[in-house]
Design a protein around this motif. Sequence first.
Motif, PDB file in Angstrom:
ATOM      1  N   TYR A  22     -33.109 -11.017 -11.586  1.00 52.59           N
ATOM      2  CA  TYR A  22     -31.747 -11.084 -12.110  1.00 52.59           C
ATOM      3  C   TYR A  22     -31.784 -11.504 -13.573  1.00 52.59           C
ATOM      4  CZ  TYR A  22     -31.192 -16.235 -12.263  1.00 52.59           C
ATOM      5  OH  TYR A  22     -31.283 -17.569 -12.585  1.00 52.59           O
ATOM      6  N   ASN A  26     -30.448  -5.467 -17.814  1.00 53.17           N
ATOM      7  CA  ASN A  26     -30.630  -4.515 -16.715  1.00 53.17           C
ATOM      8  C   ASN A  26     -31.904  -3.694 -16.858  1.00 53.17           C
ATOM      9  OD1 ASN A  26     -28.190  -5.461 -15.872  1.00 53.17           O
ATOM     10  ND2 ASN A  26     -27.063  -3.569 -16.179  1.00 53.17           N
ATOM     11  N   GLU A  30     -34.814  -3.200 -13.843  1.00 53.28           N
ATOM     12  CA  GLU A  30     -35.271  -1.906 -13.325  1.00 53.28           C
ATOM     13  C   GLU A  30     -36.773  -1.710 -13.548  1.00 53.28           C
ATOM     14  OE1 GLU A  30     -33.197   1.553 -14.523  1.00 53.28           O
ATOM     15  OE2 GLU A  30     -31.251   0.861 -13.795  1.00 53.28           O
ATOM     16  N   LYS A  77     -29.773  -3.375  -4.480  1.00 53.99           N
ATOM     17  CA  LYS A  77     -29.250  -3.471  -5.846  1.00 53.99           C
ATOM     18  C   LYS A  77     -27.798  -3.931  -5.735  1.00 53.99           C
ATOM     19  CE  LYS A  77     -32.037   0.437  -7.556  1.00 53.99           C
ATOM     20  NZ  LYS A  77     -32.694  -0.082  -8.758  1.00 53.99           N
ATOM     21  N   SER A  79     -24.249  -6.185  -7.691  1.00 53.81           N
ATOM     22  CA  SER A  79     -23.646  -6.717  -8.905  1.00 53.81           C
ATOM     23  C   SER A  79     -22.939  -8.045  -8.642  1.00 53.81           C
ATOM     24  CB  SER A  79     -22.644  -5.707  -9.484  1.00 53.81           C
ATOM     25  OG  SER A  79     -21.681  -5.353  -8.520  1.00 53.81           O
ATOM     26  N   GLU A 104     -32.134  -7.031  -6.473  1.00 57.15           N
ATOM     27  CA  GLU A 104     -31.906  -6.877  -7.906  1.00 57.15           C
ATOM     28  C   GLU A 104     -30.433  -7.164  -8.190  1.00 57.15           C
ATOM     29  OE1 GLU A 104     -33.319  -2.854  -8.716  1.00 57.15           O
ATOM     30  OE2 GLU A 104     -34.670  -3.172  -7.010  1.00 57.15           O
ATOM     31  N   TYR A 106     -27.650  -7.293 -10.849  1.00 62.04           N
ATOM     32  CA  TYR A 106     -27.402  -6.758 -12.181  1.00 62.04           C
ATOM     33  C   TYR A 106     -26.195  -7.414 -12.850  1.00 62.04           C
ATOM     34  CZ  TYR A 106     -30.801  -3.106 -11.251  1.00 62.04           C
ATOM     35  OH  TYR A 106     -31.965  -2.426 -10.983  1.00 62.04           O
ATOM     36  N   ASP A 107     -26.243  -7.443 -14.189  1.00 62.77           N
ATOM     37  CA  ASP A 107     -25.127  -7.941 -15.001  1.00 62.77           C
ATOM     38  C   ASP A 107     -24.743  -9.365 -14.636  1.00 62.77           C
ATOM     39  OD1 ASP A 107     -24.562  -5.529 -16.581  1.00 62.77           O
ATOM     40  OD2 ASP A 107     -24.079  -4.676 -14.642  1.00 62.77           O
ATOM     41  N   TYR A 167     -32.379   0.292 -23.115  1.00 62.14           N
ATOM     42  CA  TYR A 167     -31.939   1.231 -22.079  1.00 62.14           C
ATOM     43  C   TYR A 167     -31.823   2.646 -22.643  1.00 62.14           C
ATOM     44  CZ  TYR A 167     -30.114   2.100 -17.431  1.00 62.14           C
ATOM     45  OH  TYR A 167     -29.975   2.539 -16.135  1.00 62.14           O
ATOM     46  N   ASN A 229     -23.758   2.961 -19.244  1.00 67.15           N
ATOM     47  CA  ASN A 229     -24.177   1.572 -19.456  1.00 67.15           C
ATOM     48  C   ASN A 229     -23.566   0.974 -20.713  1.00 67.15           C
ATOM     49  OD1 ASN A 229     -26.469   0.414 -17.516  1.00 67.15           O
ATOM     50  ND2 ASN A 229     -26.672   2.631 -17.626  1.00 67.15           N
TER      51      ASN A 229
END
Length: 320
Positions: A22, A26, A30, A77, A79, A104, A106-107, A167, A229
Amino acid sequence: MYRKDLQNLLTKSDFPHFFLLYGADNFQIELYANCIKKKWDVDEVFQVFFEDYDYARANDFLALSSLFSEKKLLEIKCSKKLSTKELKNLIMLCSSRENFLLVELYDEGSKQNELEKIFGNNFARFFKPSNMKEGIELLTMKAKELQITLTQNALFLLLKNFDENLYLAAAELNKFQGQSVDEAMIEKYCYSLNGANFESFFEKLLQKIDCKDEIERLLENTNEIALINLLYSNFYRLFKIALYAKIYGSVDFKELLGYIPPVQVRQTLSQQAFNIRVEQYKEIFSLLLQSEYELKTQSKLIKKEFLLSSLLKLSRILKA
């Protein structure tokens, strides 16, 4: 642990059966998720993306025996933070069997003390790269994953062209899988997301002005996932400003962004943030996440047309 600690752990033969990734970047989540999955080398993978998470299905996948696979991986995955009780149960199923769990988140830039406690030492928290050197190191890892040979100058040029956005730069690398790449190829084939075009589009979008022409121009030389993104990060920044003001009654840009923008920029960001209702933020994030999911999983999708449709939906949400 942090990135360097995880890199060291990945060089060892005994890697834990469950792990949490985390943080505020992002791209790194990944990247290291792929490294970890290669380390485990499992027979069967069950991937769960964002709102598709269902504890009963996840639990059954790990708990029930399979005739076709001895080593199973559950990859989640998400959020938002999952249930503590559910995660503990899933981890338990990886402690006594040939099961593996990769979560995982994200954000999520804030420290997740509760999750870290659940995973013990089996977690890594990521931060945005602090300098160009660190960015090039990470981009080198991505190139190696794609079996691309690049000169250092080519890597530097690629990252510089995309304003050090990992990214976006990494998305461009997919064009060169399995090839040797130099500076000339980067200059010829890599197109950055035009900042002026995006700013014009984003500003009109927020002002609820018809921006179909800007959308079509933006899509001419744009990577779909990169654009999604970029939109997500811009809306997420506005959401943080609005939420901070709602909680504390004022906005501390230094704490939120890590720097203090000029007065005019602060005023513009505040105005943009407060002009969007909480319900609209929810719809926007849901649309962007769903769009990214479809783009990544539907191989037969006509991506440009799909993204155009998603951006027009986004415009309608803001006008509602």
